[in-house]
Motif scaffolding. Structure first.
Motif, PDB file in Angstrom:
ATOM      1  N   ILE A 293      22.844  34.171  11.893  1.00  0.00           N
ATOM      2  CA  ILE A 293      24.086  34.907  11.669  1.00  0.00           C
ATOM      3  C   ILE A 293      24.357  35.746  12.906  1.00  0.00           C
ATOM      4  O   ILE A 293      23.570  36.640  13.244  1.00  0.00           O
ATOM      5  CB  ILE A 293      24.000  35.810  10.426  1.00  0.00           C
ATOM      6  N   LEU A 294      25.457  35.454  13.585  1.00  0.00           N
ATOM      7  CA  LEU A 294      25.850  36.219  14.769  1.00  0.00           C
ATOM      8  C   LEU A 294      27.135  36.971  14.468  1.00  0.00           C
ATOM      9  O   LEU A 294      27.991  36.495  13.723  1.00  0.00           O
ATOM     10  CB  LEU A 294      26.069  35.302  15.974  1.00  0.00           C
ATOM     11  N   ILE A 295      27.283  38.144  15.076  1.00  0.00           N
ATOM     12  CA  ILE A 295      28.501  38.936  14.985  1.00  0.00           C
ATOM     13  C   ILE A 295      28.960  39.258  16.399  1.00  0.00           C
ATOM     14  O   ILE A 295      28.141  39.544  17.274  1.00  0.00           O
ATOM     15  CB  ILE A 295      28.301  40.224  14.154  1.00  0.00           C
ATOM     16  N   ASN A 296      30.264  39.199  16.603  1.00  0.00           N
ATOM     17  CA  ASN A 296      30.842  39.527  17.903  1.00  0.00           C
ATOM     18  C   ASN A 296      31.361  40.954  17.840  1.00  0.00           C
ATOM     19  O   ASN A 296      32.423  41.223  17.281  1.00  0.00           O
ATOM     20  CB  ASN A 296      31.967  38.548  18.247  1.00  0.00           C
TER      21      ASN A 296
ATOM     22  N   ALA B 211      23.677  40.732  23.808  1.00  0.00           N
ATOM     23  CA  ALA B 211      24.078  42.013  23.219  1.00  0.00           C
ATOM     24  C   ALA B 211      24.688  42.929  24.278  1.00  0.00           C
ATOM     25  O   ALA B 211      25.761  43.513  24.067  1.00  0.00           O
ATOM     26  CB  ALA B 211      22.875  42.687  22.562  1.00  0.00           C
ATOM     27  N   LEU B 212      24.042  43.051  25.422  1.00  0.00           N
ATOM     28  CA  LEU B 212      24.522  43.946  26.472  1.00  0.00           C
ATOM     29  C   LEU B 212      25.805  43.442  27.125  1.00  0.00           C
ATOM     30  O   LEU B 212      26.773  44.182  27.271  1.00  0.00           O
ATOM     31  CB  LEU B 212      23.445  44.139  27.540  1.00  0.00           C
ATOM     32  N   LYS B 213      25.821  42.169  27.494  1.00  0.00           N
ATOM     33  CA  LYS B 213      26.945  41.646  28.270  1.00  0.00           C
ATOM     34  C   LYS B 213      28.157  41.261  27.431  1.00  0.00           C
ATOM     35  O   LYS B 213      29.281  41.300  27.919  1.00  0.00           O
ATOM     36  CB  LYS B 213      26.482  40.426  29.072  1.00  0.00           C
ATOM     37  N   HIS B 214      27.932  40.886  26.155  1.00  0.00           N
ATOM     38  CA  HIS B 214      29.041  40.352  25.358  1.00  0.00           C
ATOM     39  C   HIS B 214      29.205  41.001  23.984  1.00  0.00           C
ATOM     40  O   HIS B 214      30.140  40.653  23.265  1.00  0.00           O
ATOM     41  CB  HIS B 214      28.872  38.845  25.178  1.00  0.00           C
ATOM     42  N   GLY B 215      28.278  41.880  23.586  1.00  0.00           N
ATOM     43  CA  GLY B 215      28.366  42.494  22.266  1.00  0.00           C
ATOM     44  C   GLY B 215      28.007  41.543  21.137  1.00  0.00           C
ATOM     45  O   GLY B 215      28.406  41.751  19.995  1.00  0.00           O
ATOM     46  N   ILE B 216      27.217  40.508  21.423  1.00  0.00           N
ATOM     47  CA  ILE B 216      26.809  39.537  20.409  1.00  0.00           C
ATOM     48  C   ILE B 216      25.471  39.971  19.824  1.00  0.00           C
ATOM     49  O   ILE B 216      24.506  40.186  20.549  1.00  0.00           O
ATOM     50  CB  ILE B 216      26.696  38.118  21.007  1.00  0.00           C
ATOM     51  N   SER B 217      25.435  40.096  18.496  1.00  0.00           N
ATOM     52  CA  SER B 217      24.219  40.579  17.851  1.00  0.00           C
ATOM     53  C   SER B 217      23.975  39.822  16.552  1.00  0.00           C
ATOM     54  O   SER B 217      24.782  38.999  16.119  1.00  0.00           O
ATOM     55  CB  SER B 217      24.321  42.076  17.575  1.00  0.00           C
ATOM     56  N   VAL B 218      22.851  40.114  15.932  1.00  0.00           N
ATOM     57  CA  VAL B 218      22.490  39.612  14.606  1.00  0.00           C
ATOM     58  C   VAL B 218      22.704  40.794  13.661  1.00  0.00           C
ATOM     59  O   VAL B 218      22.014  41.801  13.784  1.00  0.00           O
ATOM     60  CB  VAL B 218      21.021  39.124  14.586  1.00  0.00           C
ATOM     61  N   PRO B 219      23.690  40.699  12.737  1.00  0.00           N
ATOM     62  CA  PRO B 219      24.045  41.874  11.946  1.00  0.00           C
ATOM     63  C   PRO B 219      22.965  42.363  10.991  1.00  0.00           C
ATOM     64  O   PRO B 219      22.934  43.540  10.660  1.00  0.00           O
ATOM     65  CB  PRO B 219      25.299  41.439  11.177  1.00  0.00           C
ATOM     66  N   ASN B 220      22.064  41.513  10.560  1.00  0.00           N
ATOM     67  CA  ASN B 220      20.990  41.934   9.661  1.00  0.00           C
ATOM     68  C   ASN B 220      19.649  41.979  10.399  1.00  0.00           C
ATOM     69  O   ASN B 220      18.626  41.581   9.877  1.00  0.00           O
ATOM     70  CB  ASN B 220      20.907  40.994   8.454  1.00  0.00           C
ATOM     71  N   THR B 221      19.682  42.504  11.598  1.00  0.00           N
ATOM     72  CA  THR B 221      18.517  42.496  12.472  1.00  0.00           C
ATOM     73  C   THR B 221      17.363  43.306  11.914  1.00  0.00           C
ATOM     74  O   THR B 221      17.560  44.439  11.538  1.00  0.00           O
ATOM     75  CB  THR B 221      18.900  43.058  13.852  1.00  0.00           C
ATOM     76  N   PRO B 222      16.130  42.773  11.919  1.00  0.00           N
ATOM     77  CA  PRO B 222      15.896  41.356  12.118  1.00  0.00           C
ATOM     78  C   PRO B 222      16.158  40.577  10.830  1.00  0.00           C
ATOM     79  O   PRO B 222      15.819  41.027   9.741  1.00  0.00           O
ATOM     80  CB  PRO B 222      14.418  41.282  12.489  1.00  0.00           C
TER      81      PRO B 222
ATOM     82  N   ILE C  29       9.454  34.377   9.761  1.00  0.00           N
ATOM     83  CA  ILE C  29      10.044  34.307  11.100  1.00  0.00           C
ATOM     84  C   ILE C  29      11.181  35.306  11.112  1.00  0.00           C
ATOM     85  O   ILE C  29      12.050  35.287  10.230  1.00  0.00           O
ATOM     86  CB  ILE C  29      10.515  32.893  11.464  1.00  0.00           C
ATOM     87  N   GLN C  30      11.136  36.224  12.075  1.00  0.00           N
ATOM     88  CA  GLN C  30      12.190  37.216  12.249  1.00  0.00           C
ATOM     89  C   GLN C  30      13.193  36.670  13.259  1.00  0.00           C
ATOM     90  O   GLN C  30      12.817  36.122  14.295  1.00  0.00           O
ATOM     91  CB  GLN C  30      11.620  38.533  12.757  1.00  0.00           C
ATOM     92  N   VAL C  31      14.479  36.798  12.921  1.00  0.00           N
ATOM     93  CA  VAL C  31      15.557  36.358  13.804  1.00  0.00           C
ATOM     94  C   VAL C  31      16.126  37.603  14.469  1.00  0.00           C
ATOM     95  O   VAL C  31      16.585  38.524  13.786  1.00  0.00           O
ATOM     96  CB  VAL C  31      16.653  35.613  13.020  1.00  0.00           C
ATOM     97  N   ARG C  32      16.083  37.640  15.775  1.00  0.00           N
ATOM     98  CA  ARG C  32      16.503  38.817  16.540  1.00  0.00           C
ATOM     99  C   ARG C  32      17.558  38.443  17.574  1.00  0.00           C
ATOM    100  O   ARG C  32      17.588  37.319  18.064  1.00  0.00           O
ATOM    101  CB  ARG C  32      15.304  39.436  17.253  1.00  0.00           C
ATOM    102  N   PRO C  33      18.397  39.423  17.944  1.00  0.00           N
ATOM    103  CA  PRO C  33      19.405  39.153  18.975  1.00  0.00           C
ATOM    104  C   PRO C  33      18.750  38.944  20.340  1.00  0.00           C
ATOM    105  O   PRO C  33      17.635  39.405  20.585  1.00  0.00           O
ATOM    106  CB  PRO C  33      20.263  40.414  19.010  1.00  0.00           C
ATOM    107  N   ARG C  34      19.468  38.282  21.215  1.00  0.00           N
ATOM    108  CA  ARG C  34      19.058  38.180  22.618  1.00  0.00           C
ATOM    109  C   ARG C  34      19.657  39.385  23.337  1.00  0.00           C
ATOM    110  O   ARG C  34      20.856  39.648  23.232  1.00  0.00           O
ATOM    111  CB  ARG C  34      19.552  36.871  23.239  1.00  0.00           C
TER     112      ARG C  34
END
Length: 150
Positions: A95-98, A70-81, A61-66
């Motif tokens: 794992i989320l990064i701001n 990402a666009l509106k708040h800069g929230i991502s998954v640092p080891n994407t995927p 299972i790959q974990v990916r940012p929404r």
């Protein structure tokens, strides 16, 4: 085609929805947070989902940012995927990064990432003295062009 994935709801995941596809054409399932947390700018946090699963052998299972986060708040998954291996049985944490400039508040039940079930092919190394030649050769980062400043 669908593949059955066993999922176990942990006590702190009670009452939350299982990961689900938002539309019939969606590749990723939205997964929600099982905790409330605030992530400061530049900070990371492993967000609990309240779920553990048994992924079938031959899959991950790959974990990916929404994209909206990402666009509106800069929230991502640092080891994407991120990868959840088929032999892992612990809690799925995202794992989320701001990367934004403001603290980001996550409430229990908020959608925080997407999960994509994907097939895995394991490599068998074949060590050789020389590799076959290609047009690109050993050209690395930026060697194929594509941007005027490269």
């Amino acid at each position: 085609m669908s593949i059955s994935v066993q999922v176990k709801r942990l006590p702190h995941g009670a009452g939350l929805p299982l990961p689900a596809y938002a539309t019939s054409g969606a590749a990723g399932m939205d997964v929600v947070s099982a905790e409330s947390v605030t992530i400061a700018p530049g900070a990371r946090h492993a967000v609990a989902t309240g779920l553990a699963m048994a992924i079938p052998a031959g899959y991950e299972i790959q974990v990916r940012p929404r994209s909206g986060l990402a666009l509106k708040h800069g929230i991502s998954v640092p080891n994407t995927p991120g990868t959840i291996d088929s032999d892992y049985r612990g809690e799925l944490k995202v794992i989320l990064i701001n990367l934004g400039t403001d603290p980001f508040v996550i409430a229990r039940g908020d959608r925080v990432a997407q999960l994509v079930l994907a097939p895995v092919v394991q490599a068998a190394w074949d060590e050789v003295a020389e590799l076959d030649a290609t047009e690109r050769g050993a050209g690395g980062f930026g060697s194929t062009g594509g941007h005027a400043r490269l």
